[in-house]
Scaffold this motif. Structure first.
Motif, mmCIF file in Angstrom:
data_model
loop_
_atom_site.group_PDB
_atom_site.id
_atom_site.type_symbol
_atom_site.label_atom_id
_atom_site.label_comp_id
_atom_site.label_asym_id
_atom_site.label_seq_id
_atom_site.Cartn_x
_atom_site.Cartn_y
_atom_site.Cartn_z
ATOM 1 N N SER A 2 0.986 -1.151 0.015
ATOM 2 C CA SER A 2 -0.018 -0.050 -0.184
ATOM 3 C C SER A 2 0.829 1.200 -0.016
ATOM 4 O O SER A 2 1.820 1.271 0.743
ATOM 5 C CB SER A 2 -0.732 0.123 1.158
ATOM 6 N N GLY A 3 0.378 2.126 -0.855
ATOM 7 C CA GLY A 3 1.029 3.503 -1.080
ATOM 8 C C GLY A 3 2.311 3.602 -1.928
ATOM 9 O O GLY A 3 2.935 4.565 -2.297
ATOM 10 N N PHE A 4 2.619 2.153 -2.448
ATOM 11 C CA PHE A 4 3.445 1.973 -3.448
ATOM 12 C C PHE A 4 3.129 1.750 -4.876
ATOM 13 O O PHE A 4 2.200 1.080 -4.854
ATOM 14 C CB PHE A 4 4.580 1.079 -3.158
ATOM 15 N N ILE A 5 3.583 2.271 -5.867
ATOM 16 C CA ILE A 5 3.230 1.810 -7.259
ATOM 17 C C ILE A 5 4.485 1.387 -7.933
ATOM 18 O O ILE A 5 5.325 2.103 -7.872
ATOM 19 C CB ILE A 5 2.701 3.170 -7.796
ATOM 20 N N LEU A 6 4.261 0.046 -8.443
ATOM 21 C CA LEU A 6 5.308 -0.406 -9.196
ATOM 22 C C LEU A 6 5.179 -0.526 -10.661
ATOM 23 O O LEU A 6 4.074 -0.811 -11.137
ATOM 24 C CB LEU A 6 5.532 -1.906 -8.611
ATOM 25 N N ASN A 7 5.885 0.416 -11.380
ATOM 26 C CA ASN A 7 5.564 0.270 -12.883
ATOM 27 C C ASN A 7 6.540 -0.288 -13.676
ATOM 28 O O ASN A 7 7.912 -0.364 -13.379
ATOM 29 C CB ASN A 7 5.410 1.692 -13.372
ATOM 30 N N THR A 8 6.430 -0.917 -14.668
ATOM 31 C CA THR A 8 7.125 -1.549 -15.723
ATOM 32 C C THR A 8 7.996 -0.382 -16.645
ATOM 33 O O THR A 8 6.876 0.327 -17.254
ATOM 34 C CB THR A 8 6.823 -2.647 -16.636
ATOM 35 N N VAL A 39 12.639 -3.696 -16.751
ATOM 36 C CA VAL A 39 12.925 -2.583 -15.538
ATOM 37 C C VAL A 39 11.787 -2.214 -14.938
ATOM 38 O O VAL A 39 10.684 -1.944 -15.436
ATOM 39 C CB VAL A 39 13.574 -1.451 -16.133
ATOM 40 N N TYR A 40 11.603 -2.372 -13.417
ATOM 41 C CA TYR A 40 10.362 -2.140 -12.795
ATOM 42 C C TYR A 40 10.784 -0.809 -11.669
ATOM 43 O O TYR A 40 12.222 -1.178 -11.044
ATOM 44 C CB TYR A 40 10.249 -3.374 -11.983
ATOM 45 N N ILE A 41 10.203 0.019 -11.569
ATOM 46 C CA ILE A 41 10.449 1.307 -10.657
ATOM 47 C C ILE A 41 9.165 1.349 -9.653
ATOM 48 O O ILE A 41 8.164 1.250 -10.029
ATOM 49 C CB ILE A 41 10.550 2.543 -11.690
ATOM 50 N N LEU A 42 9.660 1.500 -8.602
ATOM 51 C CA LEU A 42 8.726 1.669 -7.646
ATOM 52 C C LEU A 42 8.792 3.052 -7.104
ATOM 53 O O LEU A 42 9.751 3.718 -6.742
ATOM 54 C CB LEU A 42 9.406 0.629 -6.186
ATOM 55 N N ASN A 43 7.466 3.624 -6.997
ATOM 56 C CA ASN A 43 7.379 4.878 -6.754
ATOM 57 C C ASN A 43 6.458 5.105 -5.369
ATOM 58 O O ASN A 43 5.347 4.096 -5.188
ATOM 59 C CB ASN A 43 6.584 5.812 -7.987
ATOM 60 N N ASP A 48 10.250 8.392 -7.415
ATOM 61 C CA ASP A 48 10.853 6.827 -7.740
ATOM 62 C C ASP A 48 11.795 6.722 -6.614
ATOM 63 O O ASP A 48 12.662 7.596 -6.402
ATOM 64 C CB ASP A 48 11.481 6.739 -9.111
ATOM 65 N N ILE A 49 11.587 5.513 -5.952
ATOM 66 C CA ILE A 49 12.641 5.243 -4.750
ATOM 67 C C ILE A 49 13.338 3.878 -4.922
ATOM 68 O O ILE A 49 14.021 3.666 -4.017
ATOM 69 C CB ILE A 49 11.562 5.149 -3.365
ATOM 70 N N ALA A 50 12.877 3.004 -5.749
ATOM 71 C CA ALA A 50 13.628 1.857 -6.082
ATOM 72 C C ALA A 50 13.569 1.488 -7.436
ATOM 73 O O ALA A 50 12.644 1.839 -8.129
ATOM 74 C CB ALA A 50 12.814 0.775 -4.867
ATOM 75 N N VAL A 51 14.462 0.424 -7.827
ATOM 76 C CA VAL A 51 14.385 -0.039 -9.163
ATOM 77 C C VAL A 51 14.675 -1.331 -9.070
ATOM 78 O O VAL A 51 15.571 -1.694 -8.063
ATOM 79 C CB VAL A 51 15.460 0.935 -10.001
ATOM 80 N N MET A 52 14.389 -2.112 -10.091
ATOM 81 C CA MET A 52 14.827 -3.658 -10.168
ATOM 82 C C MET A 52 14.849 -3.830 -11.662
ATOM 83 O O MET A 52 14.036 -3.568 -12.423
ATOM 84 C CB MET A 52 14.000 -4.669 -9.490
ATOM 85 N N GLN A 76 13.067 -0.672 5.172
ATOM 86 C CA GLN A 76 11.676 -0.617 5.369
ATOM 87 C C GLN A 76 10.890 -1.818 4.840
ATOM 88 O O GLN A 76 9.632 -1.847 4.606
ATOM 89 C CB GLN A 76 11.116 0.805 5.026
ATOM 90 N N GLY A 77 11.632 -2.712 4.334
ATOM 91 C CA GLY A 77 10.801 -3.797 3.739
ATOM 92 C C GLY A 77 10.896 -3.577 2.088
ATOM 93 O O GLY A 77 10.162 -4.501 1.645
ATOM 94 N N ILE A 78 11.189 -2.549 1.682
ATOM 95 C CA ILE A 78 10.880 -2.315 0.346
ATOM 96 C C ILE A 78 11.869 -3.545 -0.510
ATOM 97 O O ILE A 78 11.395 -4.223 -1.542
ATOM 98 C CB ILE A 78 11.310 -0.993 -0.039
ATOM 99 N N GLY A 79 12.978 -3.671 -0.147
ATOM 100 C CA GLY A 79 13.917 -4.724 -0.809
ATOM 101 C C GLY A 79 13.008 -6.079 -1.052
ATOM 102 O O GLY A 79 13.157 -6.624 -2.151
ATOM 103 N N SER A 80 12.630 -6.441 0.101
ATOM 104 C CA SER A 80 11.596 -7.667 0.019
ATOM 105 C C SER A 80 10.479 -7.668 -0.663
ATOM 106 O O SER A 80 10.066 -8.516 -1.424
ATOM 107 C CB SER A 80 11.386 -8.074 1.664
ATOM 108 N N ILE A 81 9.814 -6.425 -0.623
ATOM 109 C CA ILE A 81 8.752 -6.221 -1.839
ATOM 110 C C ILE A 81 9.224 -6.385 -3.100
ATOM 111 O O ILE A 81 8.566 -7.261 -3.835
ATOM 112 C CB ILE A 81 8.117 -4.800 -1.390
ATOM 113 N N LEU A 82 10.191 -5.969 -3.460
ATOM 114 C CA LEU A 82 10.964 -5.987 -4.761
ATOM 115 C C LEU A 82 11.207 -7.729 -5.110
ATOM 116 O O LEU A 82 11.151 -8.260 -6.251
ATOM 117 C CB LEU A 82 12.118 -5.318 -5.089
ATOM 118 N N ILE A 83 11.873 -8.145 -4.177
ATOM 119 C CA ILE A 83 12.077 -9.706 -4.403
ATOM 120 C C ILE A 83 11.086 -10.552 -4.630
ATOM 121 O O ILE A 83 10.829 -11.377 -5.259
ATOM 122 C CB ILE A 83 13.005 -10.190 -2.934
#
Length: 158
Positions: A2-8, A39-43, A48-52, A76-83
């Motif tokens: 919640s609060g995060f948007i993952l876009n390709t 490439v996935y970008i987390l906003n 934008d706060i993270a990339v994979m 804050q668990g963001i890396g685990s969200i991306l994993i």
């Protein structure tokens, strides 16, 4: 998530080098894989706060080539969200394994991946000394070998 948007990242979009450089040392190194990666970008709704970057090594193997979280958003668990998202993508596309490589000096990263279910698979000797034009240091040690970790994907049909 919640609060995060993952876009390709769409073809032709500007490559988020500032984020990618948090996990890779040079633009040249990034450009060896980025154009053939998804490439996935987390906003977080503001920035934008993270990339994979996910790269298909073969029909059975998907590799996380780059994963980075802005420093002030770490732990804050963001890396685990991306994993978790990478595992989900790998399963959806019938890959049997998800790989990630990190430096032998990246003790925190190795622990992170192991905490997320990865196990050490192989060592790529002298990867960092042979693939970068200058010595790279982390945790006070020169990066030399790449530790490859693997997560085996279990499909529902198994």
């Amino acid at each position: 998530m919640s609060g995060f948007i993952l876009n390709t990242m769409k073809a032709g979009s500007e490559i988020p080098y500032a984020l990618l450089l948090l996990a890779d040392e040079t633009i040249e190194a990034i450009e060896k894989y980025i154009f053939k990666s998804d490439v996935y970008i987390l906003n977080n709704g503001i920035q934008d706060i993270a990339v994979m970057a996910l790269y298909k090594n073969s029909l059975t193997e998907l590799e996380i080539k780059n994963m980075a979280v802005m420093e002030n958003f770490r732990s804050q668990g963001i890396g685990s969200i991306l994993i978790d998202k990478a595992k989900e993508i790998a399963a959806q596309h019938q890959f049997s394994s998800l790989l990630v490589g990190t430096s032998d000096t990246g003790l925190q990263q190795i622990r992170f991946y192991e905490k997320n279910g990865f196990v050490k698979k192989e060592i790529r000797k002298d990867f960092f000394t042979e693939n970068y034009p200058f010595p790279i240091f982390e945790n006070g040690m020169q990066m030399r070998d790449m530790i490859v970790l693997e997560f085996l994907i279990h499909h529902l049909s198994e």
